[in-house]
Write a protein that holds these residues in place. Sequence first.
Motif, PDB file in Angstrom:
ATOM      1  N   ILE A   1      51.017 -20.049  59.139  1.00  0.00           N
ATOM      2  CA  ILE A   1      52.349 -19.697  58.645  1.00  0.00           C
ATOM      3  C   ILE A   1      53.387 -20.642  59.259  1.00  0.00           C
ATOM      4  O   ILE A   1      54.309 -21.100  58.576  1.00  0.00           O
ATOM      5  CB  ILE A   1      52.682 -18.222  58.926  1.00  0.00           C
ATOM      6  N   ARG A   2      53.232 -20.945  60.523  1.00  0.00           N
ATOM      7  CA  ARG A   2      54.147 -21.899  61.165  1.00  0.00           C
ATOM      8  C   ARG A   2      54.038 -23.278  60.513  1.00  0.00           C
ATOM      9  O   ARG A   2      55.046 -23.968  60.339  1.00  0.00           O
ATOM     10  CB  ARG A   2      53.869 -21.975  62.655  1.00  0.00           C
TER      11      ARG A   2
ATOM     12  N   ILE B   1      48.984 -16.896  62.041  1.00  0.00           N
ATOM     13  CA  ILE B   1      50.289 -17.246  62.609  1.00  0.00           C
ATOM     14  C   ILE B   1      50.447 -18.764  62.660  1.00  0.00           C
ATOM     15  O   ILE B   1      51.491 -19.304  62.283  1.00  0.00           O
ATOM     16  CB  ILE B   1      50.461 -16.621  64.006  1.00  0.00           C
ATOM     17  N   LYS B   2      49.421 -19.448  63.116  1.00  0.00           N
ATOM     18  CA  LYS B   2      49.469 -20.914  63.187  1.00  0.00           C
ATOM     19  C   LYS B   2      49.692 -21.508  61.797  1.00  0.00           C
ATOM     20  O   LYS B   2      50.541 -22.392  61.612  1.00  0.00           O
ATOM     21  CB  LYS B   2      48.173 -21.451  63.777  1.00  0.00           C
TER      22      LYS B   2
ATOM     23  N   VAL C   1      44.312 -13.255  63.228  1.00  0.00           N
ATOM     24  CA  VAL C   1      45.773 -13.142  63.220  1.00  0.00           C
ATOM     25  C   VAL C   1      46.399 -14.375  63.869  1.00  0.00           C
ATOM     26  O   VAL C   1      47.385 -14.922  63.353  1.00  0.00           O
ATOM     27  CB  VAL C   1      46.243 -11.837  63.905  1.00  0.00           C
ATOM     28  N   ASN C   2      45.832 -14.842  64.963  1.00  0.00           N
ATOM     29  CA  ASN C   2      46.355 -16.051  65.597  1.00  0.00           C
ATOM     30  C   ASN C   2      46.237 -17.265  64.673  1.00  0.00           C
ATOM     31  O   ASN C   2      47.155 -18.085  64.614  1.00  0.00           O
ATOM     32  CB  ASN C   2      45.660 -16.323  66.931  1.00  0.00           C
ATOM     33  N   ARG C   3      45.149 -17.362  63.935  1.00  0.00           N
ATOM     34  CA  ARG C   3      44.979 -18.460  62.968  1.00  0.00           C
ATOM     35  C   ARG C   3      46.005 -18.340  61.846  1.00  0.00           C
ATOM     36  O   ARG C   3      46.613 -19.337  61.436  1.00  0.00           O
ATOM     37  CB  ARG C   3      43.554 -18.451  62.415  1.00  0.00           C
TER      38      ARG C   3
END
Length: 74
Positions: free
Chosen positions: A23-24, A20-21, A16-18
């Motif tokens: 998507i940013r 999010i990164k 999920v953190n990957r």
Amino acid sequence: MRDKRGKFVSLAESRVNRAIKDIRLIGNLSNRSAYAYGEDDIRKIFRTLQKELDAAKSRFGGDADAREEGFRLE
């Protein structure tokens, strides 16, 4: 059972953190002074992302999904 939970938590947090990164980073493409794009491109990008999110969510409900491989604007 606890081992499975620990594995799930570890992988979920990482993935999920990957996501999010990434998507940013997609959001950074909105810089019109650096990139040229049209409304059709934007619709394709977000339609594809939404479709994949919907497919992933449905898998948690037990539904099978038909994933498309890769993404291309052209």
